[in-house]
Write a protein that holds these residues in place. Structure first.
Motif, mmCIF file in Angstrom:
data_model
loop_
_atom_site.group_PDB
_atom_site.id
_atom_site.type_symbol
_atom_site.label_atom_id
_atom_site.label_comp_id
_atom_site.label_asym_id
_atom_site.label_seq_id
_atom_site.Cartn_x
_atom_site.Cartn_y
_atom_site.Cartn_z
ATOM 1 N N SER A 101 -5.339 -7.060 0.585
ATOM 2 C CA SER A 101 -4.883 -6.139 -0.456
ATOM 3 C C SER A 101 -5.855 -6.148 -1.625
ATOM 4 C CB SER A 101 -3.481 -6.539 -0.940
ATOM 5 O OG SER A 101 -3.056 -5.726 -2.017
ATOM 6 N N HIS A 102 -6.059 -4.985 -2.253
ATOM 7 C CA HIS A 102 -6.962 -4.902 -3.391
ATOM 8 C C HIS A 102 -6.235 -5.125 -4.715
ATOM 9 C CE1 HIS A 102 -5.222 -0.835 -3.421
ATOM 10 N NE2 HIS A 102 -5.480 -0.848 -4.716
ATOM 11 N N HIS A 103 -4.921 -5.309 -4.678
ATOM 12 C CA HIS A 103 -4.143 -5.452 -5.906
ATOM 13 C C HIS A 103 -4.312 -6.841 -6.535
ATOM 14 C CE1 HIS A 103 -2.042 -1.876 -4.375
ATOM 15 N NE2 HIS A 103 -1.680 -1.676 -5.621
ATOM 16 N N ARG A 160 0.820 -1.213 0.000
ATOM 17 C CA ARG A 160 0.000 0.000 0.000
ATOM 18 C C ARG A 160 0.854 1.263 0.000
ATOM 19 N NH1 ARG A 160 -3.467 -3.229 3.275
ATOM 20 N NH2 ARG A 160 -2.354 -2.625 5.168
#
Length: 239
Positions: A103-105, A80
């Motif tokens: 995590s949004h990745h 992040r």
């Protein structure tokens, strides 16, 4: 390290600059062990630096769950801080699953003895087109039935969510296979010459082969997509 745009001091190499809102690292590479993770930051082909995150794994019980969650949280926080365009990972799958949950990745699996060098070499290849469509809009073909009920639909949706998948075309169902009590299992097969793959669904004695059209142009690109898809199916406990 200083920001490449405004020269403000950065706390850690590759951090996103909050002064001028500029990213300094476009890629993060994770080399994961159960007790130690190396987070390497890249900008184009330049290695900006690396950060090491460590933990003391617990054996079992609630303390083990909390320890793994905290360990993964520290690694996710490093990602992040960079706000990268891409994240590549290799190593311990349990740790990777825990990081993905925080995590949004999108994570891409990378192999090889030197994951950072492998990523740099891959960056020199022609980038694959990204398909920006909802997963269910990628479903097509004359066969609409999927084996495995809810798990079968979940497997197809997991595959269709990948950004380099254009279309999922369900095939006919073969009910003449060998029976199994393990429930639905899904696996993506080796890519063909055009970079396309196939999703095999097995549920009891039924087998269904589904064609997956990708944006890859050759076997190498298709193999990269295949690795990502099988990793996603494994994370979904379907592989």
């Amino acid at each position: 390290m200083e920001c490449g745009r405004c020269a403000s001091s950065l706390e850690r190499p590759g951090d996103y600059c909050l002064v001028c809102n500029t990213g300094n690292a476009d890629t993060v590479v994770l080399d994961l062990d159960r007790d130690r993770a190396t987070v390497t930051m890249l900008d184009d082909d330049d290695v900006l630096g690396e950060t090491t995150v460590t933990t003391m794994p617990e054996e079992e019980g609630e303390s083990a769950v909390i320890e793994l969650r905290n360990y993964a949280g520290k690694i996710a926080d490093e990602i992040r801080r960079k706000r990268p365009d891409e994240v590549y990972a290799t190593g311990d799958r349990e740790v990777l699953r825990a990081i993905r949950g925080q995590s949004h990745h999108e994570f891409y699996r990378v192999t090889g003895e030197d994951p950072v060098e492998t990523v740099i070499e891959r960056r020199g290849e022609r980038a694959l087109e990204v398909v920006d469509l909802p997963p269910m809009e990628k479903l097509g073909g004359s066969h609409t039935t999927l084996i495995g009920s809810r798990d079968g639909r979940r497997a197809v949706q997991t595959v269709a969510e990948h950004p380099h998948v254009k279309k999922v075309i369900p095939g006919p169902i073969d009910a003449g296979g060998t029976g199994s009590q393990s429930g639905l299992r899904a696996k993506v097969t080796r890519a063909d010459g055009n970079g396309n793959v196939r999703l095999l669904l097995r549920d009891g004695s039924s087998v269904q082969e589904n064609r997956i059209v990708t944006t890859a142009r050759d076997i190498d690109g298709g193999e990269r997509v295949r690795e990502d898809l099988n990793e996603a199916l494994d994370d979904a406990d379907l592989y």
